[in-house]
Design a protein around this motif. Structure first.
Motif, PDB file in Angstrom:
ATOM      1  N   ASP A 182      49.543  60.476   6.717  1.00  0.00           N
ATOM      2  CA  ASP A 182      48.827  60.011   5.534  1.00  0.00           C
ATOM      3  C   ASP A 182      47.317  60.057   5.758  1.00  0.00           C
ATOM      4  O   ASP A 182      46.552  60.464   4.874  1.00  0.00           O
ATOM      5  N   GLU A 183      46.877  59.658   6.952  1.00  0.00           N
ATOM      6  CA  GLU A 183      45.441  59.607   7.237  1.00  0.00           C
ATOM      7  C   GLU A 183      44.850  60.984   7.511  1.00  0.00           C
ATOM      8  O   GLU A 183      43.635  61.170   7.395  1.00  0.00           O
ATOM      9  N   ALA A 184      45.704  61.953   7.870  1.00  0.00           N
ATOM     10  CA  ALA A 184      45.190  63.281   8.217  1.00  0.00           C
ATOM     11  C   ALA A 184      44.561  63.968   7.011  1.00  0.00           C
ATOM     12  O   ALA A 184      43.570  64.699   7.145  1.00  0.00           O
ATOM     13  N   GLY A 185      45.149  63.762   5.831  1.00  0.00           N
ATOM     14  CA  GLY A 185      44.620  64.409   4.640  1.00  0.00           C
ATOM     15  C   GLY A 185      44.867  65.901   4.575  1.00  0.00           C
ATOM     16  O   GLY A 185      44.295  66.601   3.733  1.00  0.00           O
ATOM     17  N   ARG A 186      45.669  66.424   5.453  1.00  0.00           N
ATOM     18  CA  ARG A 186      46.002  67.849   5.492  1.00  0.00           C
ATOM     19  C   ARG A 186      47.334  67.996   6.229  1.00  0.00           C
ATOM     20  O   ARG A 186      47.767  67.082   6.933  1.00  0.00           O
ATOM     21  N   PRO A 187      47.990  69.137   6.087  1.00  0.00           N
ATOM     22  CA  PRO A 187      49.250  69.330   6.831  1.00  0.00           C
ATOM     23  C   PRO A 187      49.011  69.328   8.336  1.00  0.00           C
ATOM     24  O   PRO A 187      48.006  69.864   8.820  1.00  0.00           O
ATOM     25  N   LEU A 188      49.925  68.728   9.051  1.00  0.00           N
ATOM     26  CA  LEU A 188      49.861  68.712  10.511  1.00  0.00           C
ATOM     27  C   LEU A 188      51.092  69.412  11.067  1.00  0.00           C
ATOM     28  O   LEU A 188      52.224  69.107  10.682  1.00  0.00           O
ATOM     29  N   SER A 189      50.888  70.342  11.980  1.00  0.00           N
ATOM     30  CA  SER A 189      51.993  71.017  12.648  1.00  0.00           C
ATOM     31  C   SER A 189      52.608  70.095  13.689  1.00  0.00           C
ATOM     32  O   SER A 189      52.043  69.035  14.017  1.00  0.00           O
ATOM     33  N   LEU A 190      53.738  70.496  14.230  1.00  0.00           N
ATOM     34  CA  LEU A 190      54.353  69.710  15.313  1.00  0.00           C
ATOM     35  C   LEU A 190      53.400  69.593  16.485  1.00  0.00           C
ATOM     36  O   LEU A 190      53.268  68.534  17.107  1.00  0.00           O
ATOM     37  N   GLY A 191      52.718  70.703  16.810  1.00  0.00           N
ATOM     38  CA  GLY A 191      51.784  70.672  17.926  1.00  0.00           C
ATOM     39  C   GLY A 191      50.633  69.713  17.686  1.00  0.00           C
ATOM     40  O   GLY A 191      50.145  69.057  18.612  1.00  0.00           O
ATOM     41  N   ALA A 192      50.180  69.610  16.442  1.00  0.00           N
ATOM     42  CA  ALA A 192      49.093  68.681  16.123  1.00  0.00           C
ATOM     43  C   ALA A 192      49.581  67.241  16.073  1.00  0.00           C
ATOM     44  O   ALA A 192      48.815  66.304  16.335  1.00  0.00           O
ATOM     45  N   LEU A 193      50.840  67.037  15.719  1.00  0.00           N
ATOM     46  CA  LEU A 193      51.384  65.678  15.648  1.00  0.00           C
ATOM     47  C   LEU A 193      51.688  65.099  17.036  1.00  0.00           C
ATOM     48  O   LEU A 193      51.558  63.894  17.258  1.00  0.00           O
ATOM     49  N   GLU A 194      52.121  65.944  17.949  1.00  0.00           N
ATOM     50  CA  GLU A 194      52.555  65.446  19.254  1.00  0.00           C
ATOM     51  C   GLU A 194      51.525  64.566  19.958  1.00  0.00           C
ATOM     52  O   GLU A 194      51.889  63.519  20.507  1.00  0.00           O
ATOM     53  N   PRO A 195      50.224  64.950  19.979  1.00  0.00           N
ATOM     54  CA  PRO A 195      49.261  64.079  20.667  1.00  0.00           C
ATOM     55  C   PRO A 195      49.105  62.709  20.023  1.00  0.00           C
ATOM     56  O   PRO A 195      48.587  61.787  20.638  1.00  0.00           O
ATOM     57  N   ARG A 196      49.574  62.573  18.775  1.00  0.00           N
ATOM     58  CA  ARG A 196      49.339  61.334  18.029  1.00  0.00           C
ATOM     59  C   ARG A 196      50.591  60.478  17.869  1.00  0.00           C
ATOM     60  O   ARG A 196      50.500  59.352  17.383  1.00  0.00           O
ATOM     61  N   VAL A 197      51.747  61.043  18.231  1.00  0.00           N
ATOM     62  CA  VAL A 197      53.017  60.333  18.055  1.00  0.00           C
ATOM     63  C   VAL A 197      53.789  60.391  19.366  1.00  0.00           C
ATOM     64  O   VAL A 197      53.932  61.470  19.953  1.00  0.00           O
ATOM     65  N   ASP A 198      54.316  59.268  19.805  1.00  0.00           N
ATOM     66  CA  ASP A 198      54.965  59.209  21.106  1.00  0.00           C
ATOM     67  C   ASP A 198      56.433  59.616  21.012  1.00  0.00           C
ATOM     68  O   ASP A 198      57.346  58.803  21.174  1.00  0.00           O
ATOM     69  N   LEU A 199      56.650  60.909  20.718  1.00  0.00           N
ATOM     70  CA  LEU A 199      57.991  61.480  20.692  1.00  0.00           C
ATOM     71  C   LEU A 199      57.936  62.893  21.239  1.00  0.00           C
ATOM     72  O   LEU A 199      56.953  63.606  21.017  1.00  0.00           O
ATOM     73  N   GLY A 200      58.998  63.304  21.937  1.00  0.00           N
ATOM     74  CA  GLY A 200      59.122  64.693  22.331  1.00  0.00           C
ATOM     75  C   GLY A 200      59.313  65.576  21.115  1.00  0.00           C
ATOM     76  O   GLY A 200      59.704  65.119  20.038  1.00  0.00           O
ATOM     77  N   ARG A 201      59.048  66.880  21.286  1.00  0.00           N
ATOM     78  CA  ARG A 201      59.000  67.769  20.123  1.00  0.00           C
ATOM     79  C   ARG A 201      60.328  67.848  19.374  1.00  0.00           C
ATOM     80  O   ARG A 201      60.363  67.774  18.150  1.00  0.00           O
ATOM     81  N   SER A 202      61.436  68.011  20.089  1.00  0.00           N
ATOM     82  CA  SER A 202      62.717  68.182  19.380  1.00  0.00           C
ATOM     83  C   SER A 202      63.085  66.920  18.614  1.00  0.00           C
ATOM     84  O   SER A 202      63.574  66.989  17.486  1.00  0.00           O
ATOM     85  N   ARG A 203      62.829  65.749  19.210  1.00  0.00           N
ATOM     86  CA  ARG A 203      63.152  64.507  18.516  1.00  0.00           C
ATOM     87  C   ARG A 203      62.200  64.270  17.355  1.00  0.00           C
ATOM     88  O   ARG A 203      62.593  63.769  16.291  1.00  0.00           O
ATOM     89  N   LEU A 204      60.941  64.646  17.522  1.00  0.00           N
ATOM     90  CA  LEU A 204      59.964  64.529  16.448  1.00  0.00           C
ATOM     91  C   LEU A 204      60.368  65.401  15.268  1.00  0.00           C
ATOM     92  O   LEU A 204      60.332  64.968  14.107  1.00  0.00           O
ATOM     93  N   GLU A 205      60.788  66.636  15.544  1.00  0.00           N
ATOM     94  CA  GLU A 205      61.188  67.534  14.468  1.00  0.00           C
ATOM     95  C   GLU A 205      62.414  67.015  13.735  1.00  0.00           C
ATOM     96  O   GLU A 205      62.498  67.070  12.509  1.00  0.00           O
ATOM     97  N   MET A 206      63.381  66.496  14.481  1.00  0.00           N
ATOM     98  CA  MET A 206      64.578  65.933  13.854  1.00  0.00           C
ATOM     99  C   MET A 206      64.205  64.775  12.930  1.00  0.00           C
ATOM    100  O   MET A 206      64.689  64.691  11.798  1.00  0.00           O
ATOM    101  N   MET A 207      63.323  63.889  13.401  1.00  0.00           N
ATOM    102  CA  MET A 207      62.914  62.754  12.582  1.00  0.00           C
ATOM    103  C   MET A 207      62.229  63.220  11.298  1.00  0.00           C
ATOM    104  O   MET A 207      62.499  62.705  10.205  1.00  0.00           O
ATOM    105  N   LEU A 208      61.357  64.210  11.403  1.00  0.00           N
ATOM    106  CA  LEU A 208      60.646  64.708  10.224  1.00  0.00           C
ATOM    107  C   LEU A 208      61.606  65.321   9.214  1.00  0.00           C
ATOM    108  O   LEU A 208      61.430  65.176   7.997  1.00  0.00           O
ATOM    109  N   LYS A 209      62.629  66.014   9.694  1.00  0.00           N
ATOM    110  CA  LYS A 209      63.600  66.604   8.766  1.00  0.00           C
ATOM    111  C   LYS A 209      64.355  65.519   7.999  1.00  0.00           C
ATOM    112  O   LYS A 209      64.622  65.657   6.806  1.00  0.00           O
ATOM    113  N   VAL A 210      64.694  64.435   8.698  1.00  0.00           N
ATOM    114  CA  VAL A 210      65.360  63.328   8.015  1.00  0.00           C
ATOM    115  C   VAL A 210      64.420  62.712   6.983  1.00  0.00           C
ATOM    116  O   VAL A 210      64.819  62.431   5.842  1.00  0.00           O
ATOM    117  N   LEU A 211      63.160  62.503   7.369  1.00  0.00           N
ATOM    118  CA  LEU A 211      62.191  61.931   6.436  1.00  0.00           C
ATOM    119  C   LEU A 211      61.942  62.858   5.254  1.00  0.00           C
ATOM    120  O   LEU A 211      61.683  62.403   4.129  1.00  0.00           O
TER     121      LEU A 211
END
Length: 704
Positions: free
Chosen positions: A386-415
């Motif tokens: 929400d604060e980014a104001g632009r699309p964020l890729s998985l690579g850009a999200l990883e430094p900001r969210v404490d999840l590994g990539r595969s789990r992060l991607e799974m969570m985003l698909k559910v959301l």
């Protein structure tokens, strides 16, 4: 309009073109076809593997196309399944094409063929449904022009399915957008009553014209008369694979040996090859060309077995598979029955053998740790987007969210399916729509997983009919004693193994040494605060290191997990001997000239003691320890977060700095375990910056 008898005659002719002159439609097959072609209904078919579910949608396709309907769209989970379905369709004169990530260059040509009416069946992988271009540009056209929509392996739609895939939840959106007269068929071989209800409800049309009970459910008995089930309990991992090596040639035909982890698949395949068996390893990490060749070699009976993880799963079609062996138990009877159902479809007898291990539960716990993240992590992700104001890729999200990539991607698909985020070109954005963390649902799923795991343990120890046990777990009302399994017949397989075979297996499993590749690139997103980006400078990198074993190994893995569970203790003598063997076999460019340990808060005795013992045995100077500073480092789950947490976690004492400044050769850097690799990377960088010519990482364990 054709009469019912004429329509069935036409259906029978199509089936014979598909499956041969001997083929005849089952009553439930005809009921489903009639419902789709005449009633334009939505139907769920739950039938055992080999029953002929694909015949239903191919025959229905031919009949619908003959009556002017558009092409059939099949959502199907695996390329292996797609290849087999395309071959089957062509035998019946049905023109089929597929859209997936491997043929993007052909998409426009395929869509043009669809537009010209040249394609009867279009197969789509579920992952395509969440691709922005496909979802926004292609999917509406397919939905508007489809003559039939088929959802294969439909249990994946349900959160309760044993193989839950977030991409499958997107199918609900596809179904909601279909014109009301487009029939829908969902098929699966593995769904208990709860999953069946869930899928049927999701298939049912919504809106004012929807009728209660709209989905036709055709559920048949799950008995597999060719399967002969047995369980062989052996006390150790080496006895399990020795038992397999001794008896593999005696199993009928060719088959599949399933393992729970990638490491186990490779270990067991290597041991079986050493013993003269024609086998190949097959995992999700195997290169695509190698996987295709392995599948074909098994189809052609050039291999006795594929030693595989569940990556060899839905859709692999070899009717004459003579056996399925599991080295390690899957975590649910549903998953187990789905896998063993691949055997014996075209033969009178197939052997199904389970070799459970004590490490199975630990592996189940690891898989459970990959479940939907806690609410705080999800909310934090939504805030970042929400604060980014632009699309964020998985690579850009990883430094900001404490999840590994595969789990992060799974969570985003559910959301995404829940409407809280949306996948767009360039990454992911928050929609701003209200979203509720469904704690009750996630807790129910977790509790159900635990019940399934306990049921699998109960299967191992049951004294009753094994097939009946599994079928009851699938809520099969026709479940009854099979009369074929080891418990029904009283003929239990001996667990005895020759001492020589066990010794060979022990040597293989406990063969020490696993490469630990160094990190060569800094993670994205840390340049602003840590000042590093891109490639790690060669003068700051570690060399390729070595570990005694993997925590997921079925050999050293068990011993290493027990060691770490015991807390801070000395390295056992036989484990130390194995570490020395690793060092003796290490093909380094230059022998190390000193030993440094990484200071540990949790296991100082273990790590420091190991470093001193190696120095003594190798007659090397012990140069000192990288001292831990600051607060204890919490566990982090992705590279950027982990690097930040260890960046300033160690200090170089002055005596160690002085020793490294004059080090004549490589330094051996010792730690208890490597997980993400960033602790070792930061430590090696510190040593190199003060003069170490090279750093050779040595650790007891690596995850995989």
């Amino acid at each position: 309009m054709s009469s019912p008898s004429d329509l069935r005659d036409e259906a029978e002719r199509t089936l014979r073109a598909l499956a041969g002159d001997h083929a005849r439609l089952r009553d439930d097959q005809w009921t489903a076809i009639d419902a789709l072609v005449v009633g334009r209904r939505r139907a769920l078919v739950v039938q055992r593997t080999g029953w002929g579910k694909s015949a239903v949608y191919f025959v229905a396709t031919r009949l619908l196309r003959a009556r002017g309907a558009g092409p059939t769209v099949i959502v199907s989970p695996l390329l292996a399944l797609m290849r087999n379905q395309i071959d089957a369709a062509e035998r019946a004169g049905i023109r089929a094409r597929t859209i997936n990530s491997a043929n993007t260059d052909d998409w426009e040509t395929i869509f043009a063929e669809v537009g010209r009416g040249e394609v009867d069946v279009l197969l789509v992988s579920p992952e395509r449904l969440n691709n922005p271009d496909f979802r926004d540009l292609v999917l509406p056209r397919l939905a508007a022009g489809a003559g039939l929509v088929v959802v294969d392996e439909a249990h994946c739609i349900s959160d309760w399915g044993h193989d839950f895939r977030p991409d499958y939840r997107r199918i609900r959106t596809l179904l909601a957008d279909l014109p009301p007269d487009v029939p829908v068929l969902a098929t699966t071989a593995t769904a208990n009553a709860r999953v069946t209800r869930d899928v049927a409800e999701q298939l049912a049309p919504s809106g004012t014209d929807a009728r209660p009970g709209e989905t036709l459910v055709l559920r048949g008995p799950l008995e597999r008369e060719s399967l002969h089930l047995s369980v062989v309990a052996t006390p150790t991992a080496e006895q399990r694979i020795a038992w397999l090596a001794e008896r593999l040639d005696g199993l009928p035909g060719s088959g599949i040996v399933y393992t729970l982890t990638v490491a186990a698949a490779h270990e067991i395949a290597a041991f079986l090859r050493d013993r003269g068996h024609e086998v190949a390893a097959y995992t999700g990490q195997t290169e695509q060309a190698e996987r295709l060749q392995a599948e074909q070699d098994l189809l052609d009976n050039k291999l006795k077995a594929l030693v595989a993880t569940s990556a060899l799963g839905m859709g692999y079609d070899k009717p004459d598979l003579g056996f399925i062996v599991h080295v390690g138990a899957p975590q649910s009877p549903v998953a187990y029955y789905q896998q063993i159902g691949r055997a014996g479809r075209g033969v009178d007898r197939a052997e199904v053998i389970l070799l459970p291990g004590r490490e199975d539960r630990e592996i189940w716990e690891y898989f459970a740790s990959m479940a939907f993240p806690p609410e705080a992590v999800v909310r934090d992700t939504l805030r970042v987007l929400d604060e980014a104001g632009r699309p964020l890729s998985l690579g850009a999200l990883e430094p900001r969210v404490d999840l590994g990539r595969s789990r992060l991607e799974m969570m985003l698909k559910v959301l995404d399916v829940d409407g809280a985020v949306r996948r767009v070109k360039g990454g992911w954005t928050a929609t701003g729509a209200p979203w509720t963390y469904d704690r009750e649902r996630y807790e129910r799923v977790t509790a159900e997983r635990r019940r399934e795991q306990q049921a699998m343990l109960d299967y191992i120890t049951t004294t009753g009919c094994r097939e009946e046990f599994l079928r009851r777990r699938l809520d099969d009302p026709a479940a009854a004693p099979c009369g074929r399994c080891d418990n029904c017949t009283g003929r239990h397989r001996s667990a005895d193994v020759a001492a020589e075979s066990t010794a060979r297996a022990r040597d293989r499993l406990h063969r020490p040494g696993v490469d630990v590749p160094p990190r060569r690139m800094w993670p994205t997103g840390v340049k602003d605060d840590l000042g590093v980006a891109g490639r790690i400078a060669p003068g700051e990198q570690a060399e390729t290191g070595r570990a005694l074993g993997r925590l997921t190994d079925i050999g050293w893995g068990n011993r290493l997990r027990d060691l770490f569970a015991a807390g801070d203790t000395d390295v056992p003598p036989d484990m130390l001997d194995a570490v020395v063997t690793v060092l003796a076999a290490w093909d380094w460019h230059a022998r190390p000239t000193g030993v440094v340990t990484i200071g540990s808060r949790s296991r100082p005795r273990l790590v420091t003691g190991l470093g001193h013992r190696i120095a003594d045995i190798g007659r090397l100077p012990y140069l000192g320890e990288l001292a831990p500073v600051g607060d204890p480092v919490p566990r982090r789950h992705n590279s950027a977060q982990r690097l930040r947490s260890v960046w300033n976690a160690f200090a170089l004492p002055d005596p160690l700095t002085a020793a490294l400044a004059t080090a004549p050769g490589p330094v051996l850097l010792v730690d208890d375990r490597v997980e993400t690799g960033w602790t070792m990377t930061v430590a090696a960088r510190l040593l190199r910056q003060v003069g170490a010519p090279a750093v050779l990482p040595l650790t007891l364990a690596t995850p995989n």
